[in-house]
Scaffold this active site. Structure first.
Site, mmCIF file in Angstrom:
data_model
loop_
_atom_site.group_PDB
_atom_site.id
_atom_site.type_symbol
_atom_site.label_atom_id
_atom_site.label_comp_id
_atom_site.label_asym_id
_atom_site.label_seq_id
_atom_site.Cartn_x
_atom_site.Cartn_y
_atom_site.Cartn_z
ATOM 1 N N GLY A 50 0.864 -1.173 0.000
ATOM 2 C CA GLY A 50 0.000 0.000 0.000
ATOM 3 C C GLY A 50 0.903 1.227 0.000
ATOM 4 O O GLY A 50 1.833 1.332 0.813
ATOM 5 N N ALA A 51 0.617 2.161 -0.921
ATOM 6 C CA ALA A 51 1.555 3.269 -1.163
ATOM 7 C C ALA A 51 1.921 4.063 0.099
ATOM 8 O O ALA A 51 3.114 4.258 0.380
ATOM 9 C CB ALA A 51 0.977 4.172 -2.245
ATOM 10 N N ARG A 91 10.548 -1.147 -5.004
ATOM 11 C CA ARG A 91 9.362 -1.220 -5.881
ATOM 12 C C ARG A 91 9.291 0.083 -6.686
ATOM 13 O O ARG A 91 9.578 1.150 -6.139
ATOM 14 C CB ARG A 91 8.065 -1.410 -5.072
ATOM 15 C CG ARG A 91 7.990 -2.749 -4.334
ATOM 16 C CD ARG A 91 6.617 -2.974 -3.714
ATOM 17 N NE ARG A 91 5.619 -3.370 -4.702
ATOM 18 C CZ ARG A 91 4.315 -3.521 -4.421
ATOM 19 N NH1 ARG A 91 3.870 -3.288 -3.193
ATOM 20 N NH2 ARG A 91 3.469 -3.898 -5.357
ATOM 21 N N ASP A 254 -1.517 4.461 -6.399
ATOM 22 C CA ASP A 254 -0.069 4.329 -6.171
ATOM 23 C C ASP A 254 0.700 5.504 -6.739
ATOM 24 O O ASP A 254 1.775 5.852 -6.256
ATOM 25 C CB ASP A 254 0.427 3.008 -6.747
ATOM 26 C CG ASP A 254 -0.105 1.858 -5.918
ATOM 27 O OD1 ASP A 254 -1.234 1.411 -6.203
ATOM 28 O OD2 ASP A 254 0.570 1.471 -4.949
ATOM 29 N N LYS A 265 -3.845 -0.696 -8.344
ATOM 30 C CA LYS A 265 -3.741 -2.153 -8.515
ATOM 31 C C LYS A 265 -4.344 -2.611 -9.839
ATOM 32 O O LYS A 265 -5.405 -2.138 -10.253
ATOM 33 C CB LYS A 265 -4.453 -2.831 -7.327
ATOM 34 C CG LYS A 265 -4.455 -4.343 -7.337
ATOM 35 C CD LYS A 265 -3.071 -4.952 -7.482
ATOM 36 C CE LYS A 265 -2.109 -4.487 -6.404
ATOM 37 N NZ LYS A 265 -0.701 -4.875 -6.701
HETATM 38 O O1 MRU Z 1 0.772 -4.210 -4.534
HETATM 39 P P1 MRU Z 1 0.133 -3.461 -3.401
HETATM 40 O O2 MRU Z 1 -0.646 -4.318 -2.463
HETATM 41 O O3 MRU Z 1 1.128 -2.562 -2.684
HETATM 42 O O4 MRU Z 1 -0.910 -2.482 -4.118
HETATM 43 C C1 MRU Z 1 -1.649 -1.599 -3.338
HETATM 44 C C2 MRU Z 1 -2.609 -0.776 -4.101
HETATM 45 O O5 MRU Z 1 -2.689 -0.837 -5.313
HETATM 46 C C3 MRU Z 1 -3.394 0.218 -3.321
HETATM 47 O O6 MRU Z 1 -4.667 0.409 -3.881
HETATM 48 C C4 MRU Z 1 -2.666 1.563 -3.304
HETATM 49 O O7 MRU Z 1 -1.329 1.396 -2.896
HETATM 50 C C5 MRU Z 1 -3.322 2.547 -2.416
HETATM 51 S S1 MRU Z 1 -3.109 2.134 -0.717
HETATM 52 C C6 MRU Z 1 -3.800 3.346 0.262
#
Ligand code: MRU
Length: 353
Positions: A50-51, A91, A254, A265
């Site tokens: 999560g970002a 990442r 993200d 995502k």
């Molecule tokens: O691969 P992840 O689980 O880090 O992806 C997370 C997402 O795509 C979330 O929707 C995004 O980071 C927003 S989190 C507040």
């Protein structure tokens, strides 16, 4: 406002304690990280994900990478640059990672042109303390911003024609477990629950790593009677919307380009196309630290591609023939014209040409 929720991350004073999200929902296990290599690995493997949570984690990782560095301020600042470059390689898509690392670097640099050549002021220890203070400030700000997003987005939801309970659909996990506060996309649900509102939430399973069923459904099922959560496979969203079951879609982000194009995502783009077809509003909720003004449009956002085994071996069980080609981008880009509103801690932004 987080109340009895599980803690995504906690700074103990000597270590960063993370809830290991790779093991949810079956096991609630915390890991204590004490150096930058462990932090890099935790971000890479999605122990923390999560970002916003990645950004906060990286800031503490930067501190842990310099805390034992010998030498004067200049030596420690040079080491900080190396540690930040290393952490930034974990990442590529969530801009909060780079934003947080830039912030800790800026906290110890003197403005360009300052006598002293732009190196940190004071002793090596002073530099270390400034980095830690900045990491704590990023952490506290993240919690505050989640609450503010929740307030703004709840007002938007209440203005819509909606049912009681409010019927929402979400993708991946942009909840408390993706931040250090009450989440981005799920924040209006937590704010609304505190005011006695009720929600029915459909959580997309979110292939291939199942953040929707493993994490979103898990955290929402801990909310008590005000939230009813249902899991469905990603390919079932059109069926739900065609039956008029969804009042609004809430997703996180993200990285958001300057024109509003939004990386989130994988699967968010398809969801947005379906939502447009059925006239369902789609809201993106993200702190302003997720907006990357250096990127003019979404096609320029770097997209992470992950290991083929995430697709071919779900839960370690082979589900595709050996040697088959695999396409596994972790994110896609939703063009701004498919987004109804973007909500940050500062309010509502309607992306338009
Ligand atoms: O691969 P992840 O689980 O880090 O992806 C997370 C997402 O795509 C979330 O929707 C995004 O980071 C927003 S989190 C507040």
């Amino acid at each position: 406002m987080r109340g009895a929720m599980l803690q995504t991350l906690e700074w103990t004073g000597t270590s960063l304690r993370l809830l290991d999200q790779t093991r949810l929902p079956a096991e609630t296990v915390y890991v204590d990280l004490t150096d930058e290599r462990q932090v890099w690995d935790a971000i890479k493997r999605l122990v923390v994900r999560g970002a916003p949570a990645i950004g906060v984690t990286a800031a503490y990782g930067a501190y842990m990478g310099i805390k034992d560095a010998p030498g004067n301020a200049q030596d420690v600042v040079l080491r900080l640059d190396q540690v930040c470059d290393y952490l930034a390689s974990a990442r590529p898509t969530a801009v909060n990672l780079f934003w947080a690392l830039d912030r800790v670097k800026r906290a110890v640099r003197l403005p360009p042109g300052t006598p002293g050549g732009g190196w940190g002021e004071g002793s090596g220890d002073d530099v270390k303390q400034k980095v830690l203070a900045e990491a704590i400030a990023i952490h506290e700000q993240d919690q505050d911003f989640c609450g503010r997003m929740g307030e703004h987005a709840l007002q938007l939801l209440l203005k819509l024609e909606h049912r009681d309970p409010i019927h929402l659909l979400t993708h991946c996990n942009a909840g408390a477990l993706a931040t250090s506060g009450i989440g981005s996309a799920l924040s209006p649900i937590y704010v609304g629950c505190q005011r006695g509102l009720k929600f029915r939430v459909w959580a997309d399973e979110t292939r291939p790593l199942l953040q929707g069923s493993r994490i979103t459904a898990y955290e929402l099922s801990q909310c008590g009677g005000n939230v009813e959560v249902t899991v469905q496979c990603d390919n079932m969203a059109a069926s739900l919307m065609s039956q008029g079951q969804i009042d609004a879609i809430l997703v996180g982000a993200d990285r958001i380009a300057a024109n509003g194009d939004t990386a989130n995502k994988i699967g968010t783009h398809g969801l947005a196309i379906i939502a447009k077809h059925f006239g369902v509003p789609l809201f993106v909720l993200a702190p302003s630290s997720t907006i990357d003004l250096s990127i003019t449009e979404g096609s320029k956002i770097p997209i992470e591609h992950r290991d083929a085994r995430e697709v071919t071996h779900p839960h370690g069980i082979q589900s595709a023939p050996a040697g088959v080609g695999v396409y596994n981008p972790a994110f896609d880009v939703t063009p701004y014209e498919l987004i109804t509103e973007i909500v940050t801690e500062n309010g509502v932004w309607t992306p338009r040409p």
